[in-house]
Design an enzyme around this catalytic site. Structure first.
Site, PDB file in Angstrom:
ATOM      1  N   LYS A   1       3.001   6.299  -7.224  1.00  0.00           N
ATOM      2  CA  LYS A   1       4.211   6.559  -6.455  1.00  0.00           C
ATOM      3  C   LYS A   1       5.354   5.949  -7.445  1.00  0.00           C
ATOM      4  O   LYS A   1       6.160   6.381  -8.359  1.00  0.00           O
ATOM      5  CB  LYS A   1       4.744   6.837  -5.443  1.00  0.00           C
ATOM      6  CG  LYS A   1       3.651   7.992  -4.615  1.00  0.00           C
ATOM      7  CD  LYS A   1       4.344   7.232  -2.785  1.00  0.00           C
ATOM      8  CE  LYS A   1       3.071   8.187  -2.132  1.00  0.00           C
ATOM      9  NZ  LYS A   1       2.881   8.185  -1.356  1.00  0.00           N
TER      10      LYS A   1
ATOM     11  N   GLN B   1       4.967   3.877   3.719  1.00  0.00           N
ATOM     12  CA  GLN B   1       3.371   4.067   3.205  1.00  0.00           C
ATOM     13  C   GLN B   1       2.640   4.230   4.833  1.00  0.00           C
ATOM     14  O   GLN B   1       1.912   3.253   5.120  1.00  0.00           O
ATOM     15  CB  GLN B   1       2.570   3.460   1.770  1.00  0.00           C
ATOM     16  CG  GLN B   1       1.442   3.795   1.285  1.00  0.00           C
ATOM     17  CD  GLN B   1       1.101   5.303   0.702  1.00  0.00           C
ATOM     18  OE1 GLN B   1       2.141   5.719  -0.284  1.00  0.00           O
ATOM     19  NE2 GLN B   1       0.538   5.865   1.330  1.00  0.00           N
TER      20      GLN B   1
ATOM     21  N   ASP C   1       9.555  12.597   2.297  1.00  0.00           N
ATOM     22  CA  ASP C   1       7.806  12.562   2.660  1.00  0.00           C
ATOM     23  C   ASP C   1       8.326  14.263   3.964  1.00  0.00           C
ATOM     24  O   ASP C   1       7.104  14.637   3.440  1.00  0.00           O
ATOM     25  CB  ASP C   1       7.167  11.733   4.179  1.00  0.00           C
ATOM     26  CG  ASP C   1       6.226  10.306   2.608  1.00  0.00           C
ATOM     27  OD1 ASP C   1       5.916  11.355   1.908  1.00  0.00           O
ATOM     28  OD2 ASP C   1       5.690   9.970   2.828  1.00  0.00           O
TER      29      ASP C   1
END
Ligand code: NAP
Length: 293
Positions: free
Chosen positions: A52, A96, A119
């Protein structure tokens, strides 16, 4: 049969984002900034977060990696999230997953400011998505929508069967494909491990989205002629034919299913490359305040 090239589409979209960042830069605007929080040193999580950060660099975004030890307390992680919520330079951030067992994923997700939740996991964003209001869409489903759109695949009035009901893939995918929008307007059936007659249901599908995490589960006898098959699964298996000693398999038995399809995504090179690209798209939206104006 058309093989959907996720790598190519992902590159195309990343080039479009780069061009937009160049314009922002030359007009003296604020460069989009994504932060990623990594707790502990799980190998897979390191790889995902690394990918990312690298993608941010490639398109010209700013990125910040916040590393916290696996022993960090839930309270300290929540404090860090509160700090990121208030940091005006950071447009969006992700934490994460999975997190160590002593930390509640739910509390963490609910602490993220929905405006920075690139997200798309916060209940506010999930609710807005369900109501067809502007929202950050979770990256994998968003990436799949992009593939469908860029390959101009017809969805209106089609029967769409989704295998899997996870919060990150199956469930949002079923909501999105049923929305009054394009891609969407499908008649959707969502299936899971308790579903009876899965094969019969799959045979009714015009579009089959497969996200159960079982390598080569979907065989040709589940698929009618002309179906669009989107394979989300990624399973790493040992292989003596590759240099690395392992290879990736999808949830679809590609060689026997592909000849029956109108469109199919391969693994690797189908849905996978789109996930990070979708996160970049969400970050650009966050920096432009497109969702929450
Ligand atoms: P998950 O959370 O494990 O969910 C799997 C779902 O499949 C569950 O809803 C489960 O049903 C259902 N299921 C399991 N066995 C089944 C069966 N025999 N028949 C019908 N349904 C069954 O998995 P996930 O996070 O959604 O991920 C799915 C796969 O996609 C994994 O291989 C993952 O690595 C991959 N993935 C890829 C990307 C990408 O970027 N390409 C992104 C995310 C995930 P129950 O709910 O009843 O248990």
């Amino acid at each position: 049969m058309t093989v959907i090239d996720g790598k190519k589409i992902s590159e195309e979209i990343q080039n479009e984002i780069s061009a937009e960042v160049k314009k922002i830069r030359s007009s003296g605007g604020k460069i989009p900034h994504l932060a990623a929080v990594l707790v502990g040193n799980d190998g897979a999580s390191e790889t995902y977060v690394g990918g990312k950060v690298k993608a941010c660099e490639k398109v010209g975004f700013k990125s910040t990696l916040v590393r916290l030890p696996g022993t960090v307390s839930e309270n300290d992680l929540l404090k860090k999230i509160a700090e990121l919520n208030c940091d005006n330079d950071i447009d969006g951030f992700i934490v994460q997953l999975p997190l160590p067992k002593h930390i509640s994923d739910r509390k963490v997700i609910e602490t993220i400011d929905p405006k920075k939740d690139v997200d798309g996991f916060h209940p506010v964003n999930v609710g807005r998505m369900a109501l067809n209001l502007p929202s950050y869409l979770p990256a994998t489903p968003y990436g799949i929508l992009q593939l469908i759109e860029r390959y101009k695949i017809e969805t209106t009035g089609k029967n769409c069967v989704v295998i899997g009901r996870s919060h990150i893939v199956g469930s949002p995918m079923s909501i999105l494909m049923a929305r009054n929008a394009y891609p969407g307007n499908c008649t959707v059936t969502i299936t899971h491990s308790k579903t009876k007659n899965l094969k019969e249901i799959c045979l009714s599908a015009d579009i089959l989205i497969v996200a159960l995490g079982k390598a080569e589960f979907l065989t040709a006898d589940y698929v009618k002629q002309g179906t669009v098959v989107i394979d989300v699964g990624i399973t790493r298996v040992k292989s003596d034919k590759t240099k690395s000693g392992w290879k990736l398999l999808g949830d679809v038995k590609y060689d026997e299913v592909a000849p029956k399809c109108s469109f199919i995504t391969p693994v690797p090179g189908g849905v996978g490359p789109m996930t990070i690209t979708a996160l970049l798209m969400n970050t650009l939206k966050a920096s432009k305040m497109e969702i929450y104006t």
